[in-house]
Design a protein around this motif. Structure first.
Motif: not given
Length: 243
Positions: A26-48
Motif C-alpha cells: 500500500i505504501v509503495l502504491a500511493y508513493s508511486s502516484k505522488l508527484e514528490s515523495n514528501k515526508i508530509i504524505y508518509h506522516l499523514s498516512y501513519n497518523l491515519g
C-alpha cells in the motif's frame, strides 16, 4: 508505564517484519502516484493508521470495562484475551493459520480493492490520511493481538494508550520504507527475524495474561473468603453484654 514501553518495543520489532510485508504494498502504491515523495504524505498516512488504532483501543477498552465489574468476567476476559494473544503470536510465528486466512480473504474482496483504489488516486495529505485510517481497519493478527491486550485493560484510557503505544511503535518501519521505498528492512531474512522476536514476545504476553486472569479469579475468591473469616472472627470475639 513499563507495560506501554513493552508494547512499543514489540510493535517496533514486529513492524519491521509483519507491517512491511502486509502494508508495504500500500505504501509503495500511493508513493508511486505522488508527484514528490514528501515526508508530509508518509506522516499523514501513519497518523491515519495510529488514529484508527487509538479509536479501536477506546472501543475495546470500553467493552472490557463492562467485564471488569465482576471478578469472574474480569478474570475470564484476561484468560480469553491471553489465549487469543497466544494464538495470534503462533499465527505470526507461522505455526498456525489463526488469522492468515481472514487477512487474505478480506484483502481480496471487491470492496477492499475498490475503496483502496479510490483513495490511492487522491494525491493529497487528507486523502493519504484517510487511506491510513482505512488501513487501520484491515484484519491483521498483529493488530488484533494488542486489541485483545487493550480490551483486557478494562479501561477506555488504558485501551487508547496501549493502542497508541502500539501504533507509534509501527510508524518507524513503514515511514522509513515509504521515504526510501527500498531499505534493509525489505530483506526477507531480517524481516523474519524481527517478526519472530515480536511473535515470541506476544506469546509471552499472552501466557502472562492467562496467568493473571487465573490469579484474579483465585485472589477474588480468597479475598472474599478472608473477608467472611474476618466477619466471623469479629463476631466470635465480640463481647456479650448482660441486660
Amino acid at each position: 508505564m513499563n507495560e506501554l514501553i513493552s508494547v512499543f518495543i514489540i510493535a517496533l520489532l514486529g513492524s519491521a517484519g509483519h507491517c512491511i510485508g502486509m502494508c508495504g504494498g500500500i505504501v509503495l502504491a500511493y508513493s508511486s502516484k505522488l508527484e514528490s515523495n514528501k515526508i508530509i504524505y508518509h506522516l499523514s498516512y501513519n497518523l491515519g493508521r495510529v488514529s484508527m488504532y487509538v479509536a479501536l483501543g477506546i472501543v475495546v477498552g470500553f467493552i472490557g470495562s463492562m467485564f471488569s465489574l465482576n471478578i469472574f468476567f474480569k478474570s475470564s476476559l484476561f484468560v480469553l484475551a491471553g489465549i487469543c494473544m497466544i494464538l495470534a503470536g503462533l499465527s505470526l510465528f507461522g505455526k498456525i493459520s489463526f488469522f492468515k486466512k481472514l487477512e487474505y480473504n478480506i484483502q481480496n474482496t471487491r470492496w477492499y480493492k475498490s475503496i483502496f483504489q479510490k483513495y490511492l488516486q487522491i494525491q493529497s495529505v487528507s486523502g493519504i490520511f484517510i487511506l491510513g485510517m482505512l488501513n487501520g481497519l484491515l484484519p491483521c493478527g498483529f493488530v488484533y493481538a494488542f486489541l485483545f491486550k487493550a480490551a483486557s485493560s478494562g479501561s477506555i484510557l488504558s485501551g487508547a494508550l496501549i493502542m497508541l503505544s502500539f501504533g507509534l511503535g509501527t510508524i518507524f518501519a513503514l515511514f522509513l520504507f515509504g521515504v526510501i521505498s527500498r531499505s534493509i528492512l525489505d530483506k526477507n531474512e531480517i524481516r523474519k527475524l524481527f517478526l519472530n522476536l515480536a511473535s515470541i514476545a506476544i506469546i509471552i504476553f499472552g501466557v502472562l495474561m492467562v496467568y493473571r486472569g487465573i490469579m484474579i479469579f483465585g485472589g477474588g475468591n480468597v479475598s472474599h473468603g478472608n473477608h467472611g473469616m474476618h466477619i466471623m472472627d469479629a463476631n466470635a470475639t465480640k463481647p456479650m453484654h448482660m441486660h
